[in-house]
Scaffold this active site. Sequence first.
Site, PDB file in Angstrom:
ATOM      1  N   TYR A 140       0.847  -1.210   0.000  1.00 30.94           N
ATOM      2  CA  TYR A 140       0.000   0.000   0.000  1.00 30.94           C
ATOM      3  C   TYR A 140       0.878   1.255   0.000  1.00 30.94           C
ATOM      4  O   TYR A 140       0.712   2.151  -0.831  1.00 30.94           O
ATOM      5  CB  TYR A 140      -0.917  -0.034   1.231  1.00 30.94           C
ATOM      6  CG  TYR A 140      -1.636   1.268   1.514  1.00 30.94           C
ATOM      7  CD1 TYR A 140      -2.700   1.679   0.735  1.00 30.94           C
ATOM      8  CD2 TYR A 140      -1.235   2.091   2.580  1.00 30.94           C
ATOM      9  CE1 TYR A 140      -3.365   2.874   1.000  1.00 30.94           C
ATOM     10  CE2 TYR A 140      -1.892   3.280   2.857  1.00 30.94           C
ATOM     11  CZ  TYR A 140      -2.951   3.668   2.063  1.00 30.94           C
ATOM     12  OH  TYR A 140      -3.591   4.853   2.325  1.00 30.94           O
ATOM     13  N   ASN A 169      -3.688   9.756  10.734  1.00 33.47           N
ATOM     14  CA  ASN A 169      -4.906   8.935  10.850  1.00 33.47           C
ATOM     15  C   ASN A 169      -6.174   9.782  10.801  1.00 33.47           C
ATOM     16  O   ASN A 169      -6.498  10.468  11.770  1.00 33.47           O
ATOM     17  CB  ASN A 169      -4.865   8.130  12.145  1.00 33.47           C
ATOM     18  CG  ASN A 169      -3.823   7.030  12.092  1.00 33.47           C
ATOM     19  OD1 ASN A 169      -2.664   7.282  11.789  1.00 33.47           O
ATOM     20  ND2 ASN A 169      -4.236   5.822  12.376  1.00 33.47           N
ATOM     21  N   ALA A 281       0.899  -7.176  12.451  1.00 35.05           N
ATOM     22  CA  ALA A 281       2.123  -7.049  11.643  1.00 35.05           C
ATOM     23  C   ALA A 281       2.179  -5.688  10.961  1.00 35.05           C
ATOM     24  O   ALA A 281       1.165  -5.204  10.441  1.00 35.05           O
ATOM     25  CB  ALA A 281       2.154  -8.159  10.606  1.00 35.05           C
ATOM     26  N   ASP A 283       2.743  -2.629  12.169  1.00 33.88           N
ATOM     27  CA  ASP A 283       2.354  -1.406  12.881  1.00 33.88           C
ATOM     28  C   ASP A 283       3.575  -0.749  13.531  1.00 33.88           C
ATOM     29  O   ASP A 283       4.126  -1.300  14.492  1.00 33.88           O
ATOM     30  CB  ASP A 283       1.351  -1.733  13.994  1.00 33.88           C
ATOM     31  CG  ASP A 283      -0.087  -1.690  13.533  1.00 33.88           C
ATOM     32  OD1 ASP A 283      -0.362  -1.089  12.477  1.00 33.88           O
ATOM     33  OD2 ASP A 283      -0.939  -2.244  14.243  1.00 33.88           O
TER      34      ASP A 283
END
Length: 327
Positions: A140, A169, A281, A283
């Site tokens: 991504y 975020n 996974a 992060d």
Amino acid sequence: MRILVTGGAGYIGSHTVCQLIARGHEVTVFDSLVYGHRQAVPAERLVVGDLRDIDHVDNLLVVNRIEAVIHFAAFAYVGESVTNPAKYYTNNLLYSLQLLDRCRRVGVQKFVFSSTCATYGEPQKVPITEDEKQLPVNPYGNTKLALERALSDYASAYPFGYCALRYFNAAGAAEDGSIGEDHNPETHLIPIVFQAAMGKRAHVEIFGTDYPTPDGTCIRDYIHVDDLALAHILALDKIAPGTKLAYNVGIGRGYSVREVIRGAEEVSGLKVPVKEGPRRAGDPPSLVANAEKIHRELGWKPKYADLRAILETAWRWHKSHPNGFGE
Ligand code: NAD
Ligand code: UFG
């Protein structure tokens, strides 16, 4: 300005469309509705179509005499991008490159792009400045960085300018509760926490409690979706042929997963059932923006400068739309 907004029926896109219309821009929303919602934008502005059909987009650029493109359309499930990279390279990169090239050919000179703090991967230094090395750790992030590079090369060679906004975020909802976050599946922390508070999920799982942070959980910079939307509007005015801009968009303050859960309990008055689980996974422990550059150069300043204010708008939305746009 005459503006094409790809992915404009999605979460961040729809909030941006609302502000663009309020400022008198002529907006065409182009969205496949694969993840977006028809109800999130005025019906008369929406064209349903997929970027894969580039001739459809080309026709809109020409017929509507588009002057600027704001490009939100993409898939954004980081985990899925690892297991199914083809889906991400095709949609986020291949179709975006086609869009970019049609813009060049028909003479659209302004382009605003939804990039991400995921392009920094695991940063060396937090808060993160724009000159931090961009080393994504998943497909991504790779697709987003690749498009940033292509935009830069186009702006060097053609009468074309762009602004890449590296969102942290996105969170919260419109102040009046009319639109908000409704992803299916939902993976983002804040909607999941409110769903757990309302009993729509058994619990929220905390992904990792052994990070090197004060309370052991990951820290993120939550930025209100309307503040993000404003950054696009300010960017449009700054772009001219040859302009190459990239800005972090965050409040410059981080909150841990536990702080988000506590904050959600305070604003809702409800208990959030919690389960502690292993790390997810990929992060990074802490992602916080240094947003000085966008403050300085665009005069952008977040209206929602702390988590509590952001959570209050999110709660208003979730409380009044327990099934998202489905109700
Ligand atoms: P979203 O899924 O709500 O919106 C994306 C929209 O694009 C959806 O409405 C979807 O139907 C549409 N779309 C996808 N592929 C398409 C295609 N081929 N043709 C036409 N429409 C298509 O996502 P969002 O949270 O609003 O994110 C918007 C953008 O911001 C994305 O590019 C995402 O990668 C980026 N971003 C989001 C966050 C975040 O925290 N939400 C953080 C960083 C970057
Ligand atoms: N988290 C949990 N439990 C959950 C969901 C999330 O503990 O059920 C944690 C995550 O581990 C992370 C934090 O809450 O530490 C925030 O997670 P989100 O999934 O809400 O957001 P991300 O930080 O993973 O992702 C967001 C955007 C991406 C963008 C990325 C950049 O959604 O588009 O930031 O890191 F690429």
